[in-house]
Scaffold this motif. Structure first.
Motif, mmCIF file in Angstrom:
data_model
loop_
_atom_site.group_PDB
_atom_site.id
_atom_site.type_symbol
_atom_site.label_atom_id
_atom_site.label_comp_id
_atom_site.label_asym_id
_atom_site.label_seq_id
_atom_site.Cartn_x
_atom_site.Cartn_y
_atom_site.Cartn_z
ATOM 1 N N SER A 150 68.087 19.730 14.084
ATOM 2 C CA SER A 150 68.163 20.875 14.984
ATOM 3 C C SER A 150 66.823 21.617 15.043
ATOM 4 O O SER A 150 66.387 22.052 16.113
ATOM 5 C CB SER A 150 69.271 21.807 14.490
ATOM 6 N N ASN A 151 66.126 21.725 13.891
ATOM 7 C CA ASN A 151 64.806 22.361 13.896
ATOM 8 C C ASN A 151 63.809 21.537 14.707
ATOM 9 O O ASN A 151 63.010 22.092 15.468
ATOM 10 C CB ASN A 151 64.279 22.532 12.471
ATOM 11 N N ALA A 152 63.869 20.201 14.539
ATOM 12 C CA ALA A 152 62.947 19.333 15.289
ATOM 13 C C ALA A 152 63.147 19.585 16.789
ATOM 14 O O ALA A 152 62.189 19.630 17.560
ATOM 15 C CB ALA A 152 63.212 17.874 14.944
ATOM 16 N N GLU A 153 64.392 19.803 17.181
ATOM 17 C CA GLU A 153 64.705 20.064 18.597
ATOM 18 C C GLU A 153 64.209 21.463 19.010
ATOM 19 O O GLU A 153 63.524 21.612 20.017
ATOM 20 C CB GLU A 153 66.220 19.963 18.784
ATOM 21 N N LYS A 154 64.553 22.450 18.178
ATOM 22 C CA LYS A 154 64.225 23.840 18.544
ATOM 23 C C LYS A 154 62.734 24.103 18.629
ATOM 24 O O LYS A 154 62.281 24.873 19.465
ATOM 25 C CB LYS A 154 64.796 24.805 17.496
ATOM 26 N N TYR A 155 61.967 23.468 17.697
ATOM 27 C CA TYR A 155 60.545 23.792 17.637
ATOM 28 C C TYR A 155 59.665 22.767 18.351
ATOM 29 O O TYR A 155 58.483 22.638 18.054
ATOM 30 C CB TYR A 155 60.117 24.016 16.178
ATOM 31 N N SER A 156 60.263 22.010 19.287
ATOM 32 C CA SER A 156 59.455 21.120 20.117
ATOM 33 C C SER A 156 59.208 21.812 21.445
ATOM 34 O O SER A 156 60.075 22.539 21.930
ATOM 35 C CB SER A 156 60.193 19.801 20.373
ATOM 36 N N LYS A 178 60.898 13.437 11.935
ATOM 37 C CA LYS A 178 59.546 13.741 12.430
ATOM 38 C C LYS A 178 59.626 14.270 13.851
ATOM 39 O O LYS A 178 60.387 13.726 14.663
ATOM 40 C CB LYS A 178 58.696 12.472 12.477
ATOM 41 N N ASP A 179 58.838 15.318 14.136
ATOM 42 C CA ASP A 179 58.788 15.791 15.521
ATOM 43 C C ASP A 179 57.347 15.952 15.967
ATOM 44 O O ASP A 179 56.423 15.807 15.158
ATOM 45 C CB ASP A 179 59.586 17.105 15.679
ATOM 46 N N ARG A 180 57.174 16.226 17.254
ATOM 47 C CA ARG A 180 55.839 16.483 17.809
ATOM 48 C C ARG A 180 55.778 17.922 18.309
ATOM 49 O O ARG A 180 55.194 18.227 19.340
ATOM 50 C CB ARG A 180 55.547 15.506 18.957
ATOM 51 N N PHE A 197 63.496 33.540 6.041
ATOM 52 C CA PHE A 197 62.122 33.447 6.524
ATOM 53 C C PHE A 197 62.055 32.726 7.872
ATOM 54 O O PHE A 197 62.634 31.658 8.043
ATOM 55 C CB PHE A 197 61.196 32.723 5.534
ATOM 56 N N ARG A 198 61.346 33.340 8.817
ATOM 57 C CA ARG A 198 61.087 32.702 10.105
ATOM 58 C C ARG A 198 59.619 32.948 10.450
ATOM 59 O O ARG A 198 59.148 34.077 10.330
ATOM 60 C CB ARG A 198 61.966 33.311 11.229
ATOM 61 N N ALA A 199 58.906 31.903 10.870
ATOM 62 C CA ALA A 199 57.485 32.084 11.169
ATOM 63 C C ALA A 199 57.318 33.113 12.292
ATOM 64 O O ALA A 199 56.422 33.949 12.254
ATOM 65 C CB ALA A 199 56.849 30.756 11.553
ATOM 66 N N ARG A 208 65.853 30.837 18.763
ATOM 67 C CA ARG A 208 66.762 31.602 17.926
ATOM 68 C C ARG A 208 67.032 30.891 16.616
ATOM 69 O O ARG A 208 67.050 29.661 16.554
ATOM 70 C CB ARG A 208 68.095 31.811 18.669
ATOM 71 N N GLY A 209 67.264 31.645 15.581
ATOM 72 C CA GLY A 209 67.583 31.031 14.298
ATOM 73 C C GLY A 209 67.941 32.080 13.278
ATOM 74 O O GLY A 209 67.666 33.277 13.477
ATOM 75 N N SER A 210 68.572 31.653 12.198
ATOM 76 C CA SER A 210 69.013 32.599 11.177
ATOM 77 C C SER A 210 68.029 32.658 10.008
ATOM 78 O O SER A 210 68.105 33.550 9.177
ATOM 79 C CB SER A 210 70.370 32.153 10.643
ATOM 80 N N GLY A 237 52.764 18.420 14.984
ATOM 81 C CA GLY A 237 54.185 18.318 14.690
ATOM 82 C C GLY A 237 54.483 18.421 13.207
ATOM 83 O O GLY A 237 53.584 18.703 12.400
ATOM 84 N N SER A 238 55.738 18.198 12.871
ATOM 85 C CA SER A 238 56.173 18.358 11.480
ATOM 86 C C SER A 238 56.888 17.118 10.973
ATOM 87 O O SER A 238 57.499 16.382 11.742
ATOM 88 C CB SER A 238 57.163 19.520 11.366
ATOM 89 N N ILE A 239 56.824 16.968 9.665
ATOM 90 C CA ILE A 239 57.590 15.916 8.995
ATOM 91 C C ILE A 239 58.386 16.580 7.879
ATOM 92 O O ILE A 239 57.817 17.274 7.027
ATOM 93 C CB ILE A 239 56.666 14.846 8.371
HETATM 94 P P1 ADP Z 1 65.604 29.010 11.628
HETATM 95 O O1 ADP Z 1 67.027 29.345 11.803
HETATM 96 O O2 ADP Z 1 64.680 30.152 11.876
HETATM 97 O O3 ADP Z 1 65.194 27.787 12.379
HETATM 98 P P2 ADP Z 1 65.077 27.564 9.158
HETATM 99 O O4 ADP Z 1 65.353 27.993 7.749
HETATM 100 O O5 ADP Z 1 65.727 26.319 9.613
HETATM 101 O O6 ADP Z 1 65.476 28.777 10.048
HETATM 102 O O7 ADP Z 1 63.521 27.422 9.315
HETATM 103 C C1 ADP Z 1 62.661 28.469 8.866
HETATM 104 C C2 ADP Z 1 61.405 28.542 9.710
HETATM 105 O O8 ADP Z 1 60.595 27.388 9.483
HETATM 106 C C3 ADP Z 1 61.674 28.567 11.203
HETATM 107 O O9 ADP Z 1 61.953 29.851 11.688
HETATM 108 C C4 ADP Z 1 60.357 28.012 11.756
HETATM 109 O O10 ADP Z 1 59.386 29.040 11.793
HETATM 110 C C5 ADP Z 1 59.925 27.018 10.677
HETATM 111 N N1 ADP Z 1 60.336 25.632 11.030
HETATM 112 C C6 ADP Z 1 61.395 24.935 10.526
HETATM 113 N N2 ADP Z 1 61.446 23.682 11.019
HETATM 114 C C7 ADP Z 1 60.379 23.563 11.850
HETATM 115 C C8 ADP Z 1 59.862 22.493 12.668
HETATM 116 N N3 ADP Z 1 60.439 21.298 12.716
HETATM 117 N N4 ADP Z 1 58.744 22.755 13.396
HETATM 118 C C9 ADP Z 1 58.128 23.954 13.357
HETATM 119 N N5 ADP Z 1 58.569 25.001 12.611
HETATM 120 C C10 ADP Z 1 59.676 24.809 11.861
#
Ligand code: ADP
Length: 250
Positions: A150-156, A178-180, A197-199, A208-210, A237-239
């Motif tokens: 779900s993170n790979a999807e949200k942060y692409s 892995k995402d780009r 924590f959220r960046a 959106r995220g918790s 991207g991230s791994i």
């Molecule tokens: P959130 O609900 O905010 O996505 P997570 O605990 O899953 O909470 O992730 C914490 C933070 O890490 C995210 O808010 C985001 O800033 C960063 N993050 C997580 N996964 C990724 C990813 N695949 N690519 C970029 N940033 C990511």
């Protein structure tokens, strides 16, 4: 000296209390928004089916698939919140069994494939030549992997490509997502697994995220005797890599 020390102490306590209160407000707003997205989509497809607006049977089937996969996402979000409170109280229970890690990951990706492709993603699964087994709780493992997916999807952003790989190296099984996407700034790399924590914490943030997904995934995997590591990806991207001890039958 005691006035200064006392004053600093009170100020610091006040600051951390305010910080926590702000995080809680953000948390409620973000969770509510996150829940709304799959709900809106389920409602839209359910209404289309109810009103028989789509005569094509294949498309009807597609809508049903998407509704099921959105329900899975909703369950995951609710489980994250419930698990967080269970973990805080230290009473999360695991029903451990021998699991085929590669087929679980592949099925999980397949259950999300249609919805992801509908949203413009290209998804790819690479599995090991023979099944690989671990000892774990199936629902918890799925939740941990689904949080990463779900993170790979949200942060692409522009490049929507997700690869999931399952492999074995000596006595360990690796589940890699892995995402780009936008990647993670090096200064945040150690913080992302911390609760809430959220960046990008701003309420105006488009994503959106918790701030609980990674915390929970890491706790689950640690409880199953493994770990999750983050690596920046060459070319952007991230791994995220889950490492778990392999279960052998000898
Ligand atoms: P959130 O609900 O905010 O996505 P997570 O605990 O899953 O909470 O992730 C914490 C933070 O890490 C995210 O808010 C985001 O800033 C960063 N993050 C997580 N996964 C990724 C990813 N695949 N690519 C970029 N940033 C990511």
């Amino acid at each position: 000296v005691s006035i200064v020390t006392g004053g600093t102490y009170v100020l610091n306590t006040l600051r951390s209390e305010m910080d926590l209160a702000r995080k809680k407000t953000n948390f409620v707003a973000n969770v509510s928004h996150e829940l709304k997205t799959p709900l809106t989509s389920i409602r839209m497809f359910a209404e289309m089916l109810r009103e028989r607006r789509q005569p094509d049977l294949n498309k009807q089937d597609k809508y049903l698939h998407i509704m099921v996969s959105e329900t899975e996402r909703l369950t995951r979000l609710i489980n994250n919140v419930l698990d967080f409170s269970r973990m805080e109280k230290g009473n999360k229970l695991y029903d451990k069994k021998t699991l085929n890690a590669s087929s679980i990951c592949e099925d999980l990706l397949e259950s999300q494939r249609l919805r992801l492709e509908q949203n413009g993603f290209q998804v790819n699964f690479t599995g090991p030549p023979a099944p690989v087994y671990i000892e774990g709780d199936e629902e918890s493992l799925k939740q941990a992997v689904l949080n990463l997916l779900s993170n790979a999807e949200k942060y692409s952003q522009n490049v929507k490509k997700i690869d999931i790989e399952v492999s074995r190296l000596e006595d360990n099984i690796f589940l890699t997502v892995k995402d780009r996407g936008i990647g993670i700034e090096p200064k945040f790399a150690q913080k992302i697994f911390k609760e809430f924590f959220r960046a990008d914490e701003s309420l105006t943030s488009k994503v959106r995220g918790s701030g609980l997904g990674l915390t929970i995934s890491k706790k689950i995997i640690n409880d199953l005797g493994g770990d999750i590591l983050y690596y920046p990806r060459k070319g952007g991207g991230s791994i995220f890599q889950i490492k778990l001890p392999a279960k052998d039958f000898s």
